[in-house]
Design a protein around this motif. Structure first.
Motif, PDB file in Angstrom:
ATOM      1  N   MET A 240      40.033   4.099  46.148  1.00 21.89           N
ATOM      2  CA  MET A 240      39.580   3.554  44.871  1.00 21.89           C
ATOM      3  C   MET A 240      39.487   4.658  43.811  1.00 21.89           C
ATOM      4  N   ILE A 241      38.959   5.801  44.185  1.00 22.83           N
ATOM      5  CA  ILE A 241      38.807   6.899  43.226  1.00 22.83           C
ATOM      6  C   ILE A 241      40.192   7.420  42.789  1.00 22.83           C
ATOM      7  N   VAL A 242      41.118   7.511  43.735  1.00 23.20           N
ATOM      8  CA  VAL A 242      42.476   7.954  43.398  1.00 23.20           C
ATOM      9  C   VAL A 242      43.114   6.968  42.414  1.00 23.20           C
ATOM     10  N   ALA A 345      31.647  14.812  43.939  1.00 24.90           N
ATOM     11  CA  ALA A 345      32.737  15.122  43.010  1.00 24.90           C
ATOM     12  C   ALA A 345      32.874  16.636  42.884  1.00 24.90           C
ATOM     13  N   PRO A 346      34.096  17.109  42.640  1.00 25.62           N
ATOM     14  CA  PRO A 346      34.335  18.555  42.561  1.00 25.62           C
ATOM     15  C   PRO A 346      33.827  19.150  41.245  1.00 25.62           C
ATOM     16  N   GLU A 347      34.139  20.418  41.024  1.00 27.20           N
ATOM     17  CA  GLU A 347      33.832  21.139  39.779  1.00 27.20           C
ATOM     18  C   GLU A 347      32.337  21.166  39.486  1.00 27.20           C
ATOM     19  N   GLY A 348      31.531  21.086  40.546  1.00 27.26           N
ATOM     20  CA  GLY A 348      30.090  21.194  40.353  1.00 27.26           C
ATOM     21  C   GLY A 348      29.378  19.889  40.050  1.00 27.26           C
ATOM     22  N   TYR A 349      30.112  18.771  39.963  1.00 25.84           N
ATOM     23  CA  TYR A 349      29.466  17.517  39.565  1.00 25.84           C
ATOM     24  C   TYR A 349      28.570  16.916  40.648  1.00 25.84           C
ATOM     25  N   GLY A 350      28.980  17.014  41.914  1.00 29.11           N
ATOM     26  CA  GLY A 350      28.103  16.539  42.988  1.00 29.11           C
ATOM     27  C   GLY A 350      28.163  15.042  43.233  1.00 29.11           C
ATOM     28  N   GLU A 351      27.106  14.508  43.870  1.00 28.21           N
ATOM     29  CA  GLU A 351      27.145  13.138  44.405  1.00 28.21           C
ATOM     30  C   GLU A 351      27.533  12.066  43.396  1.00 28.21           C
ATOM     31  N   ILE A 352      28.537  11.262  43.803  1.00 32.17           N
ATOM     32  CA  ILE A 352      28.887  10.074  43.016  1.00 32.17           C
ATOM     33  C   ILE A 352      28.768   8.797  43.843  1.00 32.17           C
ATOM     34  N   ILE A 353      28.805   8.926  45.196  1.00 31.30           N
ATOM     35  CA  ILE A 353      28.693   7.748  46.059  1.00 31.30           C
ATOM     36  C   ILE A 353      27.784   8.065  47.234  1.00 31.30           C
ATOM     37  N   GLY A 354      27.002   7.058  47.635  1.00 31.77           N
ATOM     38  CA  GLY A 354      26.268   7.149  48.898  1.00 31.77           C
ATOM     39  C   GLY A 354      26.536   5.866  49.663  1.00 31.77           C
ATOM     40  N   GLY A 355      26.854   5.981  50.959  1.00 31.85           N
ATOM     41  CA  GLY A 355      27.144   4.753  51.704  1.00 31.85           C
ATOM     42  C   GLY A 355      27.057   4.963  53.192  1.00 31.85           C
ATOM     43  N   GLY A 356      27.442   3.904  53.937  1.00 36.99           N
ATOM     44  CA  GLY A 356      27.457   4.039  55.382  1.00 36.99           C
ATOM     45  C   GLY A 356      27.235   2.722  56.111  1.00 36.99           C
ATOM     46  N   HIS A 393      28.340  -3.853  59.885  1.00 32.66           N
ATOM     47  CA  HIS A 393      28.797  -3.832  58.496  1.00 32.66           C
ATOM     48  C   HIS A 393      28.453  -2.512  57.820  1.00 32.66           C
ATOM     49  N   SER A 394      29.167  -2.242  56.730  1.00 29.49           N
ATOM     50  CA  SER A 394      28.957  -1.017  55.963  1.00 29.49           C
ATOM     51  C   SER A 394      28.972  -1.344  54.480  1.00 29.49           C
ATOM     52  N   GLY A 395      28.483  -0.404  53.714  1.00 28.77           N
ATOM     53  CA  GLY A 395      28.493  -0.599  52.269  1.00 28.77           C
ATOM     54  C   GLY A 395      28.349   0.729  51.563  1.00 28.77           C
ATOM     55  N   PHE A 396      28.383   0.660  50.237  1.00 28.78           N
ATOM     56  CA  PHE A 396      28.167   1.892  49.470  1.00 28.78           C
ATOM     57  C   PHE A 396      27.679   1.570  48.067  1.00 28.78           C
ATOM     58  N   GLY A 397      27.143   2.582  47.414  1.00 24.91           N
ATOM     59  CA  GLY A 397      26.724   2.480  46.019  1.00 24.91           C
ATOM     60  C   GLY A 397      27.364   3.620  45.248  1.00 24.91           C
ATOM     61  N   LEU A 398      27.971   3.286  44.132  1.00 24.26           N
ATOM     62  CA  LEU A 398      28.673   4.291  43.322  1.00 24.26           C
ATOM     63  C   LEU A 398      28.100   4.268  41.904  1.00 24.26           C
ATOM     64  N   GLY A 399      27.771   5.433  41.384  1.00 22.22           N
ATOM     65  CA  GLY A 399      27.260   5.509  40.012  1.00 22.22           C
ATOM     66  C   GLY A 399      28.426   5.580  39.043  1.00 22.22           C
ATOM     67  N   MET A 400      28.659   4.485  38.304  1.00 21.67           N
ATOM     68  CA  MET A 400      29.805   4.442  37.383  1.00 21.67           C
ATOM     69  C   MET A 400      29.679   5.524  36.306  1.00 21.67           C
ATOM     70  N   ASP A 401      28.471   5.744  35.828  1.00 19.24           N
ATOM     71  CA  ASP A 401      28.276   6.733  34.764  1.00 19.24           C
ATOM     72  C   ASP A 401      28.554   8.146  35.282  1.00 19.24           C
ATOM     73  N   ARG A 402      28.247   8.359  36.566  1.00 21.59           N
ATOM     74  CA  ARG A 402      28.527   9.680  37.148  1.00 21.59           C
ATOM     75  C   ARG A 402      30.021   9.884  37.349  1.00 21.59           C
ATOM     76  N   VAL A 403      30.716   8.826  37.769  1.00 19.61           N
ATOM     77  CA  VAL A 403      32.169   8.951  37.941  1.00 19.61           C
ATOM     78  C   VAL A 403      32.810   9.282  36.591  1.00 19.61           C
ATOM     79  N   LEU A 404      32.364   8.583  35.556  1.00 21.49           N
ATOM     80  CA  LEU A 404      32.904   8.840  34.217  1.00 21.49           C
ATOM     81  C   LEU A 404      32.575  10.269  33.760  1.00 21.49           C
ATOM     82  N   THR A 405      31.359  10.714  33.994  1.00 22.49           N
ATOM     83  CA  THR A 405      30.952  12.058  33.574  1.00 22.49           C
ATOM     84  C   THR A 405      31.900  13.102  34.164  1.00 22.49           C
TER      85      THR A 405
END
Ligand code: ATP
Ligand code: MG
Length: 428
Positions: A240-242, A345-356, A393-405
């Motif tokens: 999805m990120i790609v 996320a690379p370049e120092g940004y850090g966590e964008i998703i938590g799941g499992g 089952h599995s799931g995840f949460g992604l911060g849209m604002d963090r992905v954009l940042t």
């Protein structure tokens, strides 16, 4: 016509009409140079005394930055104009002569936040909002293609999902309600009929720490899927990120360049992402000279140092059980670890998703709730889901604002949101 459709040889030599706002204005003898902007782009317009009515020329002279206008004229190709074409104006109407616009160069970040309702019109913000829109669009497309159903969950809830320390309490007809921190528990209820579900909605967290990645209200994309394992979910997320990165390269090149984001950084985002166990990431941190105990919650600072040299995201998986909330599923072969992951996320940004993976066995869930010092009575309906046809089952949460940042290379998460909410900001 919108400005972007005017910027082509097709209309050169014909009479065109457009409207928008004055972006730049300058007077030089019998000429007035205007740069007009609309939602699509900017174009230069030249107003020359004698080439339009005297009244219209007087209007042109009175225009101020952000005045709203409509103009008509001949379209000319002009290399020196900022977007390669200009309009030689024969008719001009002003809808509103703007008062003196408060935004000039070199205003502080705080000032720009105070007048965010006006700063929204800046080229940077406009570009950011378009990139944001594409990220939402691509995510929805991706989920649809993969057979997910979009669902909606309540924002008023009766109990916490994350810890109590970030809960917003609201009065609710003589009862206490909370603003939801995550829709995860509700999403889990849908999988018994729809199997694969997602939602994009606000989550609220009373974040007291000031980091460049925390808001008190953020756009949370969350998904749950029956039958999926932790590792399978990681593969789903990286694809999805790609996809988001490659869609932005296709559709938002101009906007990325307005934000001075190097497209090469987005081209590097390819599968597979790096996958490290929690222990491996601690080793990696230590090899960079960080002083880390064996078991430590990785925060903003640690993740920044760890991810700084990376060119694409990395996963950290199977965290120590003691670091994660009760609902994570312990690894049956190694119960000291839970089958979960974070995407950094690379370049120092850090966590964008938590799941499992989520615990799907009722007795195991009851045990983990108690071991965490929580009361099983508070989780009645959530436990119920394990009593009637429970499934892995599995799931995840992604911060849209963090992905954009990260993807747009922004300095702070506040720049990714039109009207950011933080501990110190509730207005405008
Ligand atoms: P952090 O450690 O940065 O506080 P978290 O572990 O609390 O994050 P989760 O509870 O796993 O985060 O939430 C899932 C995702 O939601 C995060 O990976 C992140 O992208 C996003 N998120 C969480 N809290 C915030 C926040 N305050 N502002 C913006 N996005 C957030
Ligand atoms: Mg948090």
């Amino acid at each position: 016509m919108h400005i972007s459709s005017l910027l082509s040889d097709e209309h050169v030599g014909s009479l065109v009409k457009t409207r928008g706002w004055v972006y730049r204005w300058r007077e030089s003898g019998p000429l007035v140079f205007i740069i007009v902007r609309d939602s699509t782009n900017i174009i230069q317009a030249i107003v020359e005394r004698g080439k339009l009515s005297d009244d219209d020329f007087e209007t042109a002279k009175k225009l101020t930055i952000e005045s709203s206008i409509e103009l008509e004229g001949n379209l000319v190709k002009e290399k020196k104009a900022p977007t390669g074409y200009e309009i030689h104006v024969s008719k001009l109407t002003a809808f509103n002569i703007a008062e003196k616009f408060p935004i000039t160069k070199d205003k502080s970040d705080e000032f720009l936040l105070d007048i965010r309702h006006l700063w929204l019109r800046s080229r940077e913000m406009t570009a950011t909002l378009k990139i944001r829109e594409t990220i939402f669009e691509t995510s929805r497309e991706y989920f649809k293609e993969k057979g997910y159903h979009e669902v909606h969950t309540p924002m008023f809830v009766g109990a916490a999902v994350e810890g109590g320390s970030t809960l917003f309490e609201v009065p609710y007809f003589g009862e206490k309600a909370y603003l939801t921190q995550s829709s995860q528990f509700y999403l889990e209820a849908f999988i018994y009929s729809l199997e694969k579900v997602y939602t994009i909605s606000p989550s609220f967290r009373a974040e007291k720490s000031r980091t460049r990645r925390h808001l008190t209200e953020f756009s949370h994309l969350e998904a749950e899927s029956a039958w999926m394992s932790n590792q399978e979910m990681m593969t789903f997320e990286e694809e999805m990120i790609v996809r988001i990165a490659s869609d932005l390269l296709d559709k938002r090149k101009d906007e990325l360049s307005i934000l001075k984001r190097d497209p090469e950084k987005l081209k590097n985002i390819e599968t597979p992402f790096y996958r490290y166990t929690y222990e491996k990431i601690i080793d990696l941190g230590r090899s960079k000279g960080m002083d880390l105990p064996d078991i430590v919650d990785l925060g903003e600072k640690e993740e920044r140092e760890i991810t700084e040299g990376f060119d694409k995201p990395l996963f950290v998986y199977n965290f120590p059980t003691s670091l994660k909330p009760f609902y994570h599923r312990p690894d049956p072969d190694d119960p000291a670890h839970v089958l979960c992951h974070d995407m950094l996320a690379p370049e120092g940004y850090g966590e964008i998703i938590g799941g499992g993976e989520r615990i799907w066995n009722k007795d195991e869930l009851l045990r983990r709730i108690s071991e965490n010092g929580l009361n099983t009575d508070d989780y009645g309906w959530y436990i119920d889901l394990r009593r009637f046809g429970s499934v892995p089952h599995s799931g995840f949460g992604l911060g849209m604002d963090r992905v954009l940042t990260w993807i747009a290379g922004l300095e702070h998460i506040k720049n990714a949101v039109p009207f950011p909410r933080t501990i110190r900001r509730l207005r405008p």
